[in-house]
Design a protein around this motif. Structure first.
Motif, PDB file in Angstrom:
ATOM      1  N   ARG A   1      38.805 -67.053 -24.743  1.00 16.79           N
ATOM      2  CA  ARG A   1      37.667 -66.167 -24.326  1.00 16.79           C
ATOM      3  C   ARG A   1      36.607 -66.662 -25.061  1.00 16.79           C
ATOM      4  O   ARG A   1      35.518 -65.828 -24.896  1.00 16.79           O
ATOM      5  N   ARG A   2      36.475 -67.876 -25.753  1.00 14.21           N
ATOM      6  CA  ARG A   2      35.394 -68.416 -26.458  1.00 14.21           C
ATOM      7  C   ARG A   2      34.868 -67.544 -27.487  1.00 14.21           C
ATOM      8  O   ARG A   2      33.655 -67.656 -27.799  1.00 14.21           O
ATOM      9  N   ASP A   3      35.774 -66.832 -28.425  1.00 10.15           N
ATOM     10  CA  ASP A   3      35.441 -66.087 -29.336  1.00 10.15           C
ATOM     11  C   ASP A   3      36.067 -67.042 -30.580  1.00 10.15           C
ATOM     12  O   ASP A   3      37.069 -66.891 -31.277  1.00 10.15           O
ATOM     13  N   PHE A   4      35.059 -68.102 -30.853  1.00  4.80           N
ATOM     14  CA  PHE A   4      35.418 -69.009 -31.908  1.00  4.80           C
ATOM     15  C   PHE A   4      35.615 -68.482 -33.335  1.00  4.80           C
ATOM     16  O   PHE A   4      36.624 -68.949 -34.086  1.00  4.80           O
ATOM     17  N   ASP A   5      34.888 -67.427 -33.691  1.00  7.64           N
ATOM     18  CA  ASP A   5      34.958 -66.602 -34.841  1.00  7.64           C
ATOM     19  C   ASP A   5      36.461 -66.383 -35.176  1.00  7.64           C
ATOM     20  O   ASP A   5      36.938 -66.555 -35.967  1.00  7.64           O
ATOM     21  N   ALA A   6      37.026 -65.484 -34.059  1.00  4.15           N
ATOM     22  CA  ALA A   6      38.068 -64.901 -33.844  1.00  4.15           C
ATOM     23  C   ALA A   6      39.224 -66.068 -34.017  1.00  4.15           C
ATOM     24  O   ALA A   6      40.448 -65.957 -34.640  1.00  4.15           O
ATOM     25  N   ALA A   7      39.107 -67.069 -33.215  1.00  4.41           N
ATOM     26  CA  ALA A   7      39.877 -68.201 -33.017  1.00  4.41           C
ATOM     27  C   ALA A   7      40.128 -68.906 -34.495  1.00  4.41           C
ATOM     28  O   ALA A   7      41.462 -69.318 -34.834  1.00  4.41           O
TER      29      ALA A   7
ATOM     30  N   LEU B   1      51.767 -76.671 -24.740  1.00  5.77           N
ATOM     31  CA  LEU B   1      50.390 -76.300 -24.186  1.00  5.77           C
ATOM     32  C   LEU B   1      50.232 -77.111 -22.732  1.00  5.77           C
ATOM     33  O   LEU B   1      50.645 -77.999 -22.519  1.00  5.77           O
ATOM     34  N   ARG B   2      49.705 -76.048 -21.847  1.00  5.15           N
ATOM     35  CA  ARG B   2      49.515 -76.399 -20.636  1.00  5.15           C
ATOM     36  C   ARG B   2      47.957 -76.293 -20.421  1.00  5.15           C
ATOM     37  O   ARG B   2      47.487 -75.067 -20.969  1.00  5.15           O
ATOM     38  N   TYR B   3      47.112 -77.219 -20.222  1.00  5.91           N
ATOM     39  CA  TYR B   3      45.749 -77.149 -20.343  1.00  5.91           C
ATOM     40  C   TYR B   3      45.402 -76.872 -18.775  1.00  5.91           C
ATOM     41  O   TYR B   3      45.626 -77.639 -17.666  1.00  5.91           O
ATOM     42  N   TYR B   4      44.132 -76.137 -18.590  1.00  5.99           N
ATOM     43  CA  TYR B   4      43.471 -76.143 -17.194  1.00  5.99           C
ATOM     44  C   TYR B   4      42.000 -76.489 -17.713  1.00  5.99           C
ATOM     45  O   TYR B   4      41.315 -75.776 -18.460  1.00  5.99           O
ATOM     46  N   ALA B   5      41.426 -77.275 -17.039  1.00  7.23           N
ATOM     47  CA  ALA B   5      39.965 -77.578 -17.215  1.00  7.23           C
ATOM     48  C   ALA B   5      39.207 -77.898 -15.938  1.00  7.23           C
ATOM     49  O   ALA B   5      39.855 -78.524 -14.926  1.00  7.23           O
ATOM     50  N   LEU B   6      37.906 -77.516 -15.910  1.00  8.64           N
ATOM     51  CA  LEU B   6      37.024 -77.813 -14.719  1.00  8.64           C
ATOM     52  C   LEU B   6      35.908 -78.563 -15.356  1.00  8.64           C
ATOM     53  O   LEU B   6      35.054 -78.088 -15.993  1.00  8.64           O
TER      54      LEU B   6
ATOM     55  N   THR C   1      31.216 -80.427 -21.821  1.00  8.29           N
ATOM     56  CA  THR C   1      31.929 -81.256 -20.925  1.00  8.29           C
ATOM     57  C   THR C   1      32.610 -80.574 -19.907  1.00  8.29           C
ATOM     58  O   THR C   1      32.597 -80.858 -18.821  1.00  8.29           O
ATOM     59  N   PHE C   2      33.042 -79.330 -20.146  1.00  8.90           N
ATOM     60  CA  PHE C   2      33.860 -78.629 -19.060  1.00  8.90           C
ATOM     61  C   PHE C   2      33.260 -77.204 -18.878  1.00  8.90           C
ATOM     62  O   PHE C   2      32.720 -76.419 -19.747  1.00  8.90           O
ATOM     63  N   ASP C   3      32.926 -76.911 -17.561  1.00 12.17           N
ATOM     64  CA  ASP C   3      32.667 -75.447 -17.169  1.00 12.17           C
ATOM     65  C   ASP C   3      33.851 -74.491 -17.634  1.00 12.17           C
ATOM     66  O   ASP C   3      33.618 -73.178 -17.859  1.00 12.17           O
ATOM     67  N   GLU C   4      34.854 -74.872 -17.644  1.00  9.34           N
ATOM     68  CA  GLU C   4      36.009 -73.924 -18.259  1.00  9.34           C
ATOM     69  C   GLU C   4      37.179 -74.895 -18.770  1.00  9.34           C
ATOM     70  O   GLU C   4      37.476 -75.976 -18.076  1.00  9.34           O
ATOM     71  N   LEU C   5      37.773 -74.229 -19.674  1.00  8.32           N
ATOM     72  CA  LEU C   5      38.590 -75.101 -20.488  1.00  8.32           C
ATOM     73  C   LEU C   5      39.827 -73.628 -20.994  1.00  8.32           C
ATOM     74  O   LEU C   5      39.365 -72.940 -21.830  1.00  8.32           O
TER      75      LEU C   5
END
Length: 119
Positions: free
Chosen positions: A6-12, A71-76, A49-53
């Motif tokens: 969810r792009r909450d890098f502080d929590a990650a 892990l399975r990755y999904y990237a756009l 680089t990615f719209d979604e990762l």
């Protein structure tokens, strides 16, 4: 991983040790990092680089102070629209005193398992 997705890098990065080692496989070794700030910069670069990762955990194996995550990755791709959905890398996180001190990535699941369970 949910926080990263969810792009909450502080929590990650909340459970990262201040000196955490982020170790990528040889083919990407130059992007390895040390410390939460360098890791966040790496993540921000991915977002350029990615719209979604998204990283989707498929399986975890508890090796005591090490945990392997399949892990399975999904990237756009940004701009290109190219979609990737595959098991590209798997990670092994090393814990000490409740903090993550190292995250190492492997290109195949058997190597990640071996790293997590070897004593």
């Amino acid at each position: 991983m949910a926080a990263y997705n969810r792009r909450d890098f502080d929590a990650a990065a909340a459970d990262f040790d201040p000196e955490i080692e982020w170790v990528l496989p040889d083919l990407q070794r130059s992007d390895s990092a040390r410390g939460p700030d360098e890791i966040r910069r790496f993540w921000e670069g991915l977002d350029e680089t990615f719209d979604e990762l998204r990283l989707d955990p498929q399986e975890t194996v508890d090796g005591g102070d090490r945990v392997a995550v399949r892990l399975r990755y999904y990237a756009l791709g940004k701009g290109s629209g190219v979609e990737i959905e595959d098991e590209l890398y798997h990670q092994v996180a090393t814990f000490r005193d409740g903090r993550i001190v190292r995250i190492e990535y492997f290109t195949d699941w058997p190597s990640a398992l071996e790293a997590a369970t070897a004593r």
